[in-house]
Scaffold this motif. Sequence first.
Motif, PDB file in Angstrom:
ATOM      1  N   GLN A  13     -74.056  21.564  -5.323  1.00 37.26           N
ATOM      2  CA  GLN A  13     -73.967  20.183  -5.777  1.00 37.26           C
ATOM      3  C   GLN A  13     -75.653  19.646  -5.393  1.00 37.26           C
ATOM      4  N   PRO A  14     -76.419  19.363  -6.600  1.00 37.68           N
ATOM      5  CA  PRO A  14     -77.874  18.834  -6.256  1.00 37.68           C
ATOM      6  C   PRO A  14     -77.870  17.392  -5.903  1.00 37.68           C
ATOM      7  N   ARG A  22     -93.252  25.221   0.067  1.00 40.12           N
ATOM      8  CA  ARG A  22     -92.566  25.703   1.274  1.00 40.12           C
ATOM      9  C   ARG A  22     -91.235  25.406   0.796  1.00 40.12           C
ATOM     10  N   VAL A  23     -90.418  26.066   1.110  1.00 38.26           N
ATOM     11  CA  VAL A  23     -88.691  25.752   0.885  1.00 38.26           C
ATOM     12  C   VAL A  23     -87.938  26.308   2.171  1.00 38.26           C
ATOM     13  N   ALA A  24     -87.202  25.340   2.696  1.00 32.15           N
ATOM     14  CA  ALA A  24     -86.465  25.722   3.903  1.00 32.15           C
ATOM     15  C   ALA A  24     -85.121  25.432   3.233  1.00 32.15           C
ATOM     16  N   ASP A  25     -84.041  26.282   3.872  1.00 31.12           N
ATOM     17  CA  ASP A  25     -82.658  26.447   3.741  1.00 31.12           C
ATOM     18  C   ASP A  25     -81.867  26.421   5.144  1.00 31.12           C
ATOM     19  N   LEU A  26     -80.793  25.727   5.026  1.00 34.59           N
ATOM     20  CA  LEU A  26     -79.951  25.870   6.262  1.00 34.59           C
ATOM     21  C   LEU A  26     -78.695  26.029   6.203  1.00 34.59           C
ATOM     22  N   VAL A  83     -84.326  21.902   1.639  1.00 35.98           N
ATOM     23  CA  VAL A  83     -84.184  20.662   2.481  1.00 35.98           C
ATOM     24  C   VAL A  83     -85.131  19.924   2.245  1.00 35.98           C
ATOM     25  N   GLY A  84     -86.531  20.047   2.221  1.00 35.60           N
ATOM     26  CA  GLY A  84     -87.429  19.143   1.818  1.00 35.60           C
ATOM     27  C   GLY A  84     -87.696  18.721   0.392  1.00 35.60           C
ATOM     28  N   ASP A  85     -86.936  19.053  -0.555  1.00 34.15           N
ATOM     29  CA  ASP A  85     -86.885  19.244  -1.896  1.00 34.15           C
ATOM     30  C   ASP A  85     -88.248  19.277  -2.421  1.00 34.15           C
ATOM     31  N   LYS A  86     -88.701  20.377  -1.971  1.00 28.42           N
ATOM     32  CA  LYS A  86     -90.330  20.942  -2.579  1.00 28.42           C
ATOM     33  C   LYS A  86     -90.477  21.784  -4.097  1.00 28.42           C
ATOM     34  N   GLY A  87     -91.402  21.568  -4.492  1.00 24.56           N
ATOM     35  CA  GLY A  87     -91.708  22.204  -5.783  1.00 24.56           C
ATOM     36  C   GLY A  87     -90.849  22.068  -6.736  1.00 24.56           C
ATOM     37  N   GLU A 131     -85.624  25.111  -7.653  1.00 29.88           N
ATOM     38  CA  GLU A 131     -84.383  24.205  -7.577  1.00 29.88           C
ATOM     39  C   GLU A 131     -84.535  23.120  -6.470  1.00 29.88           C
ATOM     40  N   GLY A 132     -84.220  22.010  -6.719  1.00 30.74           N
ATOM     41  CA  GLY A 132     -84.506  21.157  -5.713  1.00 30.74           C
ATOM     42  C   GLY A 132     -83.317  20.966  -4.464  1.00 30.74           C
ATOM     43  N   ARG A 133     -83.375  19.814  -3.878  1.00 27.62           N
ATOM     44  CA  ARG A 133     -82.415  19.769  -2.581  1.00 27.62           C
ATOM     45  C   ARG A 133     -80.918  19.821  -3.324  1.00 27.62           C
TER      46      ARG A 133
END
Length: 598
Positions: free
Chosen positions: A186-187, A548-552, A570-574, A586-588
Amino acid sequence: MKFPVLRLVRHPLATLACAALSLHPAAAAAAEPGASADPAALPTVVVSASSLAHTLKDAPASISVITRADLEKRPVLELADLLGSIEGVSLSRSGNQVAGVQLRGLGQAYTLFLVDGKRVNSNNVSFRGNDFDTGWVPVAEIERIEVVRGPMSALYGSDAIGGVVNIITRKIGTIWRAALKLDTVQPDNSAAGDTRSASLSASGPLIADVLGLRVSSSYDKRQGDQGLNAAVNGVAQPGFPLIANRALGAALAWTPASGHDIKLGHDTSRRERLHDPANITGLHGMAGYRSDPHIQIAQYALFMEDEIALRDDLKLTIGERYDHHQHFGGHHSPRVYLVHQLTPTVTIKGGWARAFRAPTLLQGSTNWGSVSCGSATVGCYIVGSPALAPETSTSKELGLQFDGGRIGGGITAFDNRLSGMIDISSRTSDRVLAPTYANFAGFLADGRPIFAYQNIARVRTRGVESSVHATFSTHWSARANLTWTDAKNTSNARVLPLLYRPRQNANLSLDWRPDAQWPSSASVRHIGAQYLSVPSNGQNLVRKQAYRVADLSTAYRVGALTVGAGVLNVGDKGRQRDSSADFNEEGRRVFLSMLAKF
């Protein structure tokens, strides 16, 4: 943008394959359910680097492996996104098409895709990006993915100049097993489409130790974005389109003797629908338009390979492939690779290879054409060219690997040089500027400029891949890799960068397992700066900045049931797309998954 000229729909697509595979006993054991995960007890065995199975440190190539555990950490709609986390791999992301897998700075056309050693490449029949190559197998049925970085044309043919991605499916075990996997994504942004996927598979023996059966079914759907991108100079670029995949599969496996399998399989798959202008019609408004919709060529090849043990700790692999092409005659693709076990924990590897690659059916035919330059009516038009010559490549690599059990890693330097690289990136809709382009081929009756595929005299990609992995305790482990790539067109006095080749890519992942029931992980991807547009005159280059894109993610396991959840990007980057050559990340978004094994 929609192109109604041609619709490529894989429905129904049926394949019938019968292959006899001879595997090293350790390779067969490694794929069995319940095999030991202790690296000391059973080293990782790979089968894609040569005609023989090898451990990773003995393999005559640079190889990375994506395991089944890696695939289960998060929902995977497109394998390309996961492959992008491997050293030496970057993604071609023109617009919001399905990403293409690039190895060591070479384009996606130089990456060969295999499923259980059988080629599935579709480059000869498609111009724009597609997910046919990465979408043949439901993720639930993948045992591991082996990525060979570096030239493998001597073994696999001209499609493998950049390397090979071999998707290896799960073996049919000695007892019946089944798995059900459900995912929802879910975005955070309501304008972005959500994703749902489901897969069900079962396999087991029909006759103990002799005949086995596997059946599988999967479905995934990502809704299209609606008004995702903000307008730039009054123009808002579209987001991701609707993607819907359905697949059914069945396979029989006969085991005439230990370590040998003969498989008979039948698969049907309904893939993503593509509106693609690629059509064998000739030029609009010209004589002969739509007169001959057929193109064909004949080509055959002979291959040999031998591994020579010069000493117990020094092995030489020599390969040679001879291809004869209907239009271009005979060509040789030799390969030499040396593996030296310097110590029990340190390995030095290096090799040299040469290969040739003929133009595809579409690239070499003036009867094929495609609208381009952003519009089907006022843009430009591109065609194949019978004047194209084959590409030739020379590649070298030298690397060192260390594996001390709890800590290991490696570093590899590579250098690829292509002569006559086939290219179509030089084009424009500007009718005044168009005749100044070297590959300008005239105008259509309606005034649109025509551009033909061309051979770029020289292209060079070089760089360094490095990786490290460490197990700190029974609860903590980490992996990291960093790739530096210099990919350039060196044909003219002014050296130009190649499109969609980040100069640096880096990945870091941290796994935490407080106990067997609670696996958790965190990862960060760094995508370096890259060029989105590089006109042949070297003016007005468009550059996308690094991000940079971070995932948890975390999961809870109880018995045969695993429930997972996490936050991606997580940071909704790019996620902002500013131009037609740009792309969305793909966003957060949050995900929830369930895996049940029976």
